[in-house]
Design a protein around this motif. Structure first.
Motif, PDB file in Angstrom:
ATOM      1  N   ILE A  57       0.731  -1.363  -0.169  1.00 20.53           N
ATOM      2  CA  ILE A  57      -0.149  -0.166  -0.003  1.00 20.53           C
ATOM      3  C   ILE A  57       0.715   1.268  -0.021  1.00 20.53           C
ATOM      4  O   ILE A  57       0.623   2.164  -0.768  1.00 20.53           O
ATOM      5  N   ILE A  58       1.656   1.364   0.800  1.00 18.89           N
ATOM      6  CA  ILE A  58       2.808   2.582   0.940  1.00 18.89           C
ATOM      7  C   ILE A  58       3.536   2.616  -0.268  1.00 18.89           C
ATOM      8  O   ILE A  58       3.729   3.610  -0.622  1.00 18.89           O
ATOM      9  N   GLY A  59       4.016   1.330  -0.587  1.00 19.61           N
ATOM     10  CA  GLY A  59       4.762   1.387  -1.973  1.00 19.61           C
ATOM     11  C   GLY A  59       4.133   2.149  -3.081  1.00 19.61           C
ATOM     12  O   GLY A  59       4.756   2.806  -3.944  1.00 19.61           O
ATOM     13  N   PHE A  60       3.036   1.693  -3.258  1.00 18.85           N
ATOM     14  CA  PHE A  60       1.937   2.137  -4.546  1.00 18.85           C
ATOM     15  C   PHE A  60       1.837   3.832  -4.324  1.00 18.85           C
ATOM     16  O   PHE A  60       2.117   4.582  -5.181  1.00 18.85           O
ATOM     17  N   ALA A  61       1.695   4.201  -2.981  1.00 21.96           N
ATOM     18  CA  ALA A  61       1.611   5.696  -2.815  1.00 21.96           C
ATOM     19  C   ALA A  61       2.894   6.345  -3.145  1.00 21.96           C
ATOM     20  O   ALA A  61       2.941   7.298  -3.734  1.00 21.96           O
ATOM     21  N   TYR A  62       4.003   5.726  -2.762  1.00 18.64           N
ATOM     22  CA  TYR A  62       5.226   6.388  -2.905  1.00 18.64           C
ATOM     23  C   TYR A  62       5.436   6.363  -4.375  1.00 18.64           C
ATOM     24  O   TYR A  62       5.941   7.634  -4.794  1.00 18.64           O
ATOM     25  N   ILE A  63       5.389   5.546  -5.064  1.00 20.38           N
ATOM     26  CA  ILE A  63       5.801   5.671  -6.668  1.00 20.38           C
ATOM     27  C   ILE A  63       4.890   6.778  -7.402  1.00 20.38           C
ATOM     28  O   ILE A  63       5.252   7.365  -8.459  1.00 20.38           O
ATOM     29  N   LEU A  64       3.684   6.968  -6.701  1.00 20.28           N
ATOM     30  CA  LEU A  64       2.914   8.102  -7.267  1.00 20.28           C
ATOM     31  C   LEU A  64       3.402   9.376  -6.893  1.00 20.28           C
ATOM     32  O   LEU A  64       3.148  10.581  -7.643  1.00 20.28           O
ATOM     33  N   THR A  65       4.338   9.634  -5.932  1.00 15.52           N
ATOM     34  CA  THR A  65       5.297  10.905  -5.874  1.00 15.52           C
ATOM     35  C   THR A  65       6.521  11.132  -6.864  1.00 15.52           C
ATOM     36  O   THR A  65       7.138  12.240  -6.997  1.00 15.52           O
ATOM     37  N   ASP A  66       6.439  10.174  -7.779  1.00 14.40           N
ATOM     38  CA  ASP A  66       7.527  10.116  -8.674  1.00 14.40           C
ATOM     39  C   ASP A  66       8.921  10.432  -8.269  1.00 14.40           C
ATOM     40  O   ASP A  66       9.711  11.366  -8.673  1.00 14.40           O
ATOM     41  N   PRO A  67       9.254   9.411  -7.329  1.00 15.18           N
ATOM     42  CA  PRO A  67      10.584   9.572  -6.788  1.00 15.18           C
ATOM     43  C   PRO A  67      11.798   9.254  -7.598  1.00 15.18           C
ATOM     44  O   PRO A  67      11.717   8.695  -8.817  1.00 15.18           O
ATOM     45  N   ALA A  68      12.913   9.265  -7.149  1.00 16.74           N
ATOM     46  CA  ALA A  68      14.075   9.070  -8.071  1.00 16.74           C
ATOM     47  C   ALA A  68      14.099   7.558  -8.280  1.00 16.74           C
ATOM     48  O   ALA A  68      13.772   6.853  -7.343  1.00 16.74           O
ATOM     49  N   VAL A  69      14.306   6.979  -9.421  1.00 18.90           N
ATOM     50  CA  VAL A  69      14.202   5.583  -9.701  1.00 18.90           C
ATOM     51  C   VAL A  69      14.964   4.782  -8.797  1.00 18.90           C
ATOM     52  O   VAL A  69      14.667   3.659  -8.157  1.00 18.90           O
ATOM     53  N   GLU A  70      16.414   5.307  -8.765  1.00 19.39           N
ATOM     54  CA  GLU A  70      17.494   4.374  -8.269  1.00 19.39           C
ATOM     55  C   GLU A  70      17.046   4.414  -6.548  1.00 19.39           C
ATOM     56  O   GLU A  70      16.925   3.309  -6.107  1.00 19.39           O
ATOM     57  N   THR A  71      16.533   5.618  -6.009  1.00 21.46           N
ATOM     58  CA  THR A  71      16.306   5.351  -4.716  1.00 21.46           C
ATOM     59  C   THR A  71      14.938   4.499  -4.392  1.00 21.46           C
ATOM     60  O   THR A  71      14.884   3.797  -3.311  1.00 21.46           O
TER      61      THR A  71
END
Length: 150
Positions: A85-99
């Motif tokens: 759940i948190i991982g999906f929300a996190y990818i919606l923030t468009d983080p740095a791919v490597e991080t």
């Protein structure tokens, strides 16, 4: 952000999510195998169907081996569901791919290592270290997601 597996971040998240969810599902099978092998069932109908480790009785029993696998499986449930759940929300923030990939890999590796430490068993603090490293990866994604929202 493109919502497709052509997106490297989403594809990576999908890959690691499927790995840990499959691992969690495999723990269910391992638990059933331990119950059958040790004739340790918690439901009377299972005891009637598969037999009992208590001679001459249809009793439900606990078994240390079964309980160890069950606790490992419960720990997976407590950690993998929040990661997804948190991982999906996190990818919606468009983080740095490597991080982001580092977070996914850390969590996945720690859950697999935690399982081996739990089931072999390997002495503490190994299990604790792996459990906390995965927990911290999820917590880091949660804080980064909250920070991106405000």
């Amino acid at each position: 952000m493109e919502l497709s597996l052509k997106n490297e971040l989403l594809a990576s998240f999908a890959w690691y999510t499927v790995i840990v969810v499959l691992k969690m599902m495999i723990m269910s099978i391992i638990c059933v195998m331990h119950r059958i092998r040790n004739k340790a069932f918690v439901n009377e109908e299972d005891t009637k169907a598969f037999g009992s480790s208590v001679k001459g009785k249809l009793a439900t029993v606990t078994n240390a081996s079964v309980e160890r696998v069950r606790r490992c499986h419960l720990n997976d449930i407590e950690n993998i569901i929040p990661f997804v759940i948190i991982g999906f929300a996190y990818i919606l923030t468009d983080p740095a791919v490597e991080t982001a990939i580092f977070h996914f890999q850390l969590f996945t590796g720690s859950r697999i290592s935690h399982t081996f430490c739990y089931l072999i068993p390997i002495p503490q603090p190994s299990r604790f270290v792996f459990c906390m490293s995965g927990y911290m990866a999820t917590l880091s994604m949660a804080f980064r997601t909250l920070a991106a929202l405000y």
